[in-house]
Design a protein around this motif. Structure first.
Motif, PDB file in Angstrom:
ATOM      1  N   TYR A 548       0.902  -1.213  -0.019  1.00 19.38           N
ATOM      2  CA  TYR A 548      -0.092  -0.195   0.103  1.00 19.38           C
ATOM      3  C   TYR A 548       0.800   1.202   0.135  1.00 19.38           C
ATOM      4  CZ  TYR A 548      -3.359   3.592   1.772  1.00 19.38           C
ATOM      5  OH  TYR A 548      -3.836   4.715   1.640  1.00 19.38           O
ATOM      6  N   MET A 549       1.838   1.215   0.992  1.00 23.00           N
ATOM      7  CA  MET A 549       2.794   2.470   0.749  1.00 23.00           C
ATOM      8  C   MET A 549       3.461   2.722  -0.273  1.00 23.00           C
ATOM      9  SD  MET A 549       1.947   3.556   3.960  1.00 23.00           S
ATOM     10  CE  MET A 549       3.201   5.057   4.279  1.00 23.00           C
ATOM     11  N   GLY A 550       3.916   1.676  -0.887  1.00 20.28           N
ATOM     12  CA  GLY A 550       4.750   1.805  -2.091  1.00 20.28           C
ATOM     13  C   GLY A 550       3.862   2.244  -3.117  1.00 20.28           C
ATOM     14  N   LYS A 551       2.521   1.856  -3.341  1.00 23.11           N
ATOM     15  CA  LYS A 551       1.611   2.306  -4.356  1.00 23.11           C
ATOM     16  C   LYS A 551       1.239   3.771  -4.253  1.00 23.11           C
ATOM     17  CE  LYS A 551      -0.034  -2.248  -5.641  1.00 23.11           C
ATOM     18  NZ  LYS A 551       0.398  -2.367  -6.778  1.00 23.11           N
ATOM     19  N   TYR A 552       1.012   4.361  -3.005  1.00 30.53           N
ATOM     20  CA  TYR A 552       0.477   5.321  -2.729  1.00 30.53           C
ATOM     21  C   TYR A 552       1.774   6.376  -2.665  1.00 30.53           C
ATOM     22  CZ  TYR A 552      -1.081   9.502   0.302  1.00 30.53           C
ATOM     23  OH  TYR A 552      -1.459  10.668   0.382  1.00 30.53           O
ATOM     24  N   PHE A 553       2.812   6.345  -2.246  1.00 29.91           N
ATOM     25  CA  PHE A 553       3.668   7.163  -2.689  1.00 29.91           C
ATOM     26  C   PHE A 553       4.334   7.315  -4.043  1.00 29.91           C
ATOM     27  CE2 PHE A 553       4.273   6.882   2.224  1.00 29.91           C
ATOM     28  CZ  PHE A 553       4.066   8.381   2.224  1.00 29.91           C
ATOM     29  N   GLY A 554       4.458   6.118  -4.656  1.00 28.12           N
ATOM     30  CA  GLY A 554       4.737   5.821  -5.997  1.00 28.12           C
ATOM     31  C   GLY A 554       3.860   6.685  -6.918  1.00 28.12           C
ATOM     32  N   ARG A 555       2.502   6.923  -6.794  1.00 30.54           N
ATOM     33  CA  ARG A 555       1.461   7.682  -7.140  1.00 30.54           C
ATOM     34  C   ARG A 555       1.852   9.110  -7.179  1.00 30.54           C
ATOM     35  NH1 ARG A 555      -3.107  10.344  -6.238  1.00 30.54           N
ATOM     36  NH2 ARG A 555      -4.660  10.413  -7.745  1.00 30.54           N
ATOM     37  N   LYS A 556       2.217   9.571  -5.940  1.00 26.51           N
ATOM     38  CA  LYS A 556       2.350  10.719  -5.548  1.00 26.51           C
ATOM     39  C   LYS A 556       3.794  11.377  -6.331  1.00 26.51           C
ATOM     40  CE  LYS A 556       1.889  12.958  -1.867  1.00 26.51           C
ATOM     41  NZ  LYS A 556       1.864  13.513  -0.505  1.00 26.51           N
ATOM     42  N   CYS A 557       4.681  10.498  -6.409  1.00 24.97           N
ATOM     43  CA  CYS A 557       6.030  10.893  -6.984  1.00 24.97           C
ATOM     44  C   CYS A 557       5.802  10.686  -8.778  1.00 24.97           C
ATOM     45  CB  CYS A 557       7.180   9.584  -6.830  1.00 24.97           C
ATOM     46  SG  CYS A 557       7.869   9.445  -5.155  1.00 24.97           S
ATOM     47  N   ALA A 558       4.908  10.067  -9.172  1.00 23.23           N
ATOM     48  CA  ALA A 558       4.701   9.961 -10.525  1.00 23.23           C
ATOM     49  C   ALA A 558       4.142  11.180 -11.022  1.00 23.23           C
ATOM     50  CB  ALA A 558       3.793   8.950 -11.086  1.00 23.23           C
ATOM     51  N   TYR A 559       2.993  11.865 -10.092  1.00 23.43           N
ATOM     52  CA  TYR A 559       2.278  13.099 -10.387  1.00 23.43           C
ATOM     53  C   TYR A 559       3.221  14.364 -10.280  1.00 23.43           C
ATOM     54  CZ  TYR A 559      -2.327  11.164 -11.084  1.00 23.43           C
ATOM     55  OH  TYR A 559      -3.467  10.282 -11.341  1.00 23.43           O
ATOM     56  N   TRP A 560       4.097  14.447  -9.448  1.00 21.43           N
ATOM     57  CA  TRP A 560       4.930  15.144  -9.025  1.00 21.43           C
ATOM     58  C   TRP A 560       6.175  15.366 -10.351  1.00 21.43           C
ATOM     59  CZ3 TRP A 560      10.277  15.286  -8.279  1.00 21.43           C
ATOM     60  CH2 TRP A 560      11.053  16.667  -8.006  1.00 21.43           C
ATOM     61  N   GLY A 561       6.698  14.245 -10.842  1.00 24.91           N
ATOM     62  CA  GLY A 561       7.474  14.398 -11.769  1.00 24.91           C
ATOM     63  C   GLY A 561       6.929  14.782 -12.974  1.00 24.91           C
ATOM     64  N   TRP A 562       5.413  14.283 -13.232  1.00 27.24           N
ATOM     65  CA  TRP A 562       4.759  14.998 -14.576  1.00 27.24           C
ATOM     66  C   TRP A 562       4.746  16.218 -14.513  1.00 27.24           C
ATOM     67  CZ3 TRP A 562      -0.233  17.018 -14.740  1.00 27.24           C
ATOM     68  CH2 TRP A 562      -0.586  17.247 -16.043  1.00 27.24           C
ATOM     69  N   ALA A 563       4.134  16.966 -13.192  1.00 27.93           N
ATOM     70  CA  ALA A 563       4.052  18.378 -13.243  1.00 27.93           C
ATOM     71  C   ALA A 563       5.515  19.005 -13.581  1.00 27.93           C
ATOM     72  CB  ALA A 563       3.432  18.570 -11.873  1.00 27.93           C
ATOM     73  N   LYS A 564       6.595  18.861 -12.823  1.00 26.25           N
ATOM     74  CA  LYS A 564       7.781  19.232 -13.350  1.00 26.25           C
ATOM     75  C   LYS A 564       8.002  19.238 -14.715  1.00 26.25           C
ATOM     76  CE  LYS A 564       8.374  20.494  -8.989  1.00 26.25           C
ATOM     77  NZ  LYS A 564       8.414  22.044  -8.462  1.00 26.25           N
ATOM     78  N   TYR A 565       7.812  18.239 -15.426  1.00 28.70           N
ATOM     79  CA  TYR A 565       8.169  18.319 -16.678  1.00 28.70           C
ATOM     80  C   TYR A 565       7.413  18.862 -17.305  1.00 28.70           C
ATOM     81  CZ  TYR A 565       8.686  16.153 -21.200  1.00 28.70           C
ATOM     82  OH  TYR A 565       8.979  16.162 -22.777  1.00 28.70           O
ATOM     83  N   MET A 566       6.224  19.102 -17.324  1.00 30.55           N
ATOM     84  CA  MET A 566       5.121  19.864 -17.977  1.00 30.55           C
ATOM     85  C   MET A 566       5.625  21.328 -17.776  1.00 30.55           C
ATOM     86  SD  MET A 566       3.390  17.994 -19.744  1.00 30.55           S
ATOM     87  CE  MET A 566       2.169  18.977 -20.305  1.00 30.55           C
ATOM     88  N   GLU A 567       5.974  21.876 -16.539  1.00 35.35           N
ATOM     89  CA  GLU A 567       6.339  23.128 -16.443  1.00 35.35           C
ATOM     90  C   GLU A 567       7.550  23.582 -16.991  1.00 35.35           C
ATOM     91  OE1 GLU A 567       4.003  23.708 -12.067  1.00 35.35           O
ATOM     92  OE2 GLU A 567       6.583  23.476 -12.170  1.00 35.35           O
ATOM     93  N   TRP A 568       8.345  22.471 -17.083  1.00 35.54           N
ATOM     94  CA  TRP A 568       9.978  22.792 -17.756  1.00 35.54           C
ATOM     95  C   TRP A 568       9.725  22.730 -19.155  1.00 35.54           C
ATOM     96  CZ3 TRP A 568      12.537  19.009 -20.688  1.00 35.54           C
ATOM     97  CH2 TRP A 568      13.821  19.406 -21.122  1.00 35.54           C
TER      98      TRP A 568
END
Length: 594
Positions: A548-568
């Motif tokens: 559970y913890m792996g999937k939860y934090f993995g989702r957050k990291c994925a959204y964060w990485g996507w947001a940073k890429y789009m802003e760049w």
């Protein structure tokens, strides 16, 4: 397609080495022949090719077999399938009186009979079919290369030569004959590397076919012959349109007294050794003039294996044998075919790089499993061949004894001739493939047995919790239960606090081993409940919390990485308008996949 990085070094450019070079070239495997002489040269006069040898030629390369037929000499029309006409070398006494040169039997070897060729002629034919005589192929032959040393690593073999040069290859195949330097490098200088005198030798001569026909008649001169007699036999066969090869074989008991194996000008000894033979043999002896005597040697002791690492022995380097079954060259041809098959098998497996040590070992083991029983038995038959040819004259010759002698000798040859050479190659490849599959299965099993990061993480957290709970619960459980915790299925001896009594008073305060059965049962039930609790906790961590913890934090990291890429990448700003809803959605998605 064979690997271009897979290179085979062939030590020795004789019949065996060049036959292997032809077989490898036909299968697309790169090889280089290293010959100690300045050119491809074969010692000896002629060679017999029977059914098994010719079948090996066909399997090595069908073009080789076709070219051989164009050069081979056969018995005259009507006798093409005859291996030898077997005759009495001397008259026999009672009870069965036979004249000298009496035809005992014709040994048949269909479909080839006894096809013969000069050794050097066959060698040049092999060199041509190996592509070593002209053009780019000459780069794959190196002359004046006498081997002095071998050095193996996990990926290659480095060869050192007498001229100071070195060369490397994926595998080294020793085809350097009875005096093999590779064999000495493999097994040392002990008995296994030193050929032993067979107590037999031959006076050899090349005779004019026309002169021989004039002396003993055209049929005997044109057809392969064996004359059996007292303590020896005579063999002769044509090797070209004008020449007949003759060998007078006799016992020479005891150790060989000379350093050289060939002694010249032995006419006197020839006449003495074959004095009891009849008129026909004496006419042949007269034409032989003053021949040399050749002492035959062979490998009496064999190493445990014919290979070591990436180095393998074949042909006379592996199993030099006496010539009394006419099988030495045929075994070299069979060796070359089977070895080429197994090397081709691993070359296909190693298409991206040189074969691994395990792959080469699998090839050599497959080759040895097929060839070792075969050539060891052929060697034994050849050793016994001298006695088999000559013992007819050891006692009175009767009709029954003559028939038995004939039958035994025919069977001795037929077993050699009608061996399924092709099946040997298939069996070798099957063994190689099975060995490689087993290796792959073992590697896969080992990988499955290795704990994953997920499993190690779960185990780590379980041990931490066990340590914490053990410290907390020490005062709540009997000391015996705390001590028992040091040996569960997952060891906690490094984490649990185990009180050790240090004084006599502390020892006396511990429960007595003679406590009542009810106390033991209470302790047993408590310990069992404690273990079950730990197992449930570990299951909870393994199956629920860590995933559970792996999937939860993995989702957050994925959204964060996507947001940073789009802003760049683009002139946009990514914001989460409802952090609570975003976190709740992430929690639900993580829980839904478990």
């Amino acid at each position: 397609m064979a690997s271009q990085s897979f290179s085979v070094a062939i030590i020795g450019g004789g019949l065996c080495g060049l036959a292997l070079a032809v077989a490898l070239r036909h299968r697309g495997v790169s090889s280089t022949v290293y010959e100690s002489r300045g050119s491809f040269t074969e010692l000896g006069a002629g060679i017999n090719i029977g059914p098994n040898s010719y079948r090996a030629f066909q399997l090595i390369d069908s073009a080789l077999a076709e070219s051989f037929l164009e050069h081979a000499v056969r018995n005259p029309p009507g006798k093409e399938q005859v291996w030898f006409q077997v005759r009495t070398g001397a008259a026999t006494g009672p009870p069965l009186e036979l004249p000298e040169a009496h035809l005992i039997s014709e040994f048949l070897a269909p479909p080839t009979g006894n096809m013969t060729i000069g050794r050097n002629g066959l060698l040049q034919l092999l060199a041509e079919k190996a592509g070593l005589t002209e053009g780019e192929g000459t780069k794959n032959a190196a002359f004046n290369k006498k081997l002095t040393g071998l050095h193996q690593t996990e990926s290659e073999v480095t060869m050192s030569f007498e001229d100071g040069t070195k060369a490397s290859a994926s595998a080294v195949i020793a085809c350097d004959g009875i005096h093999s330097n590779v064999r000495k490098a493999m097994v040392g200088t002990g008995p296994a590397s030193i050929p032993q005198f067979s107590e037999v030798g031959a006076y050899r001569a090349l005779l004019s076919k026309a002169d021989l026909a004039r002396e003993i008649g055209e049929e005997m001169a044109m057809t392969s012959q064996v004359f059996t007699g007292p303590q020896g036999y005579v063999i002769m066969y044509p090797i070209d349109s004008t020449t007949v090869n003759v060998g007078f074989w006799t016992w020479r008991r005891g150790k060989w007294p000379h350093r050289e194996w060939m002694i010249t000008s032995q006419k006197t000894d020839l006449e003495k050794d074959f004095g009891a033979f009849g008129e026909t043999v004496h006419k042949i002896m007269k034409l032989a003039g003053n021949p040399s005597f050749y002492a035959t040697h062979y490998h009496v002791q064999q190493p445990e294996h014919c290979f070591n690492g990436r180095v393998c022995l074949i042909g006379d380097a592996a199993h030099a044998m006496p010539p009394h079954a006419g099988a030495g060259a045929s075994q070299a041809m069979e060796d070359s075919y089977v070895l080429a098959e197994v090397l081709h098998c691993i070359s296909k497996t190693a298409s991206a790089s040189t074969p691994t040590q395990e792959q080469v070992a699998a090839a050599f083991r497959g080759y040895e499993a097929v060839r070792s029983p075969r050539y060891k038995r052929v060697t034994q038959v050849s050793v016994e061949g001298m006695n088999a040819w000559t013992h007819l004259f050891d006692g009175p010759v009767s009709q029954d004894r003559l028939e038995q002698w004939t039958m035994v000798n025919q069977e001795r040859f037929q077993w050699i001739w009608y061996y399924d050479v092709a099946d040997g190659g298939k069996e070798g490849c099957r063994l190689v493939q099975e060995a490689l599959k087993r290796k792959v299965s073992q590697v896969a099993l080992a990988r499955r047995e290795q704990p994953s990061i997920h499993q190690l993480t779960c185990t780590y957290f379980t041990l931490i919790l066990q340590q914490s709970l053990a410290k907390t619960c020490t005062s709540s459980f009997p000391p015996a239960l705390t001590i028992a915790m040091s040996a569960p299925s997952i060891s906690t001896s490094s984490y649990a606090h185990i009180p050790h009594p240090s004084t006599a008073e502390e020892v006396d305060s511990l429960p007595s081993s003679s406590a009542g059965t009810s106390d033991d049962e209470d302790e047993s039930d408590a310990e069992r409940e404690w273990r079950e609790s730990l197992q449930q906790l570990e299951l909870l961590l393994t199956m629920v919390l860590v995933p559970y913890m792996g999937k939860y934090f993995g989702r957050k990291c994925a959204y964060w990485g996507w947001a940073k890429y789009m802003e760049w990448q683009y002139p946009v700003s990514i914001e989460v308008t409802s952090p609570t809803a975003f976190k709740a959605a992430g929690a639900v998605q993580a829980a839904a996949s478990i």
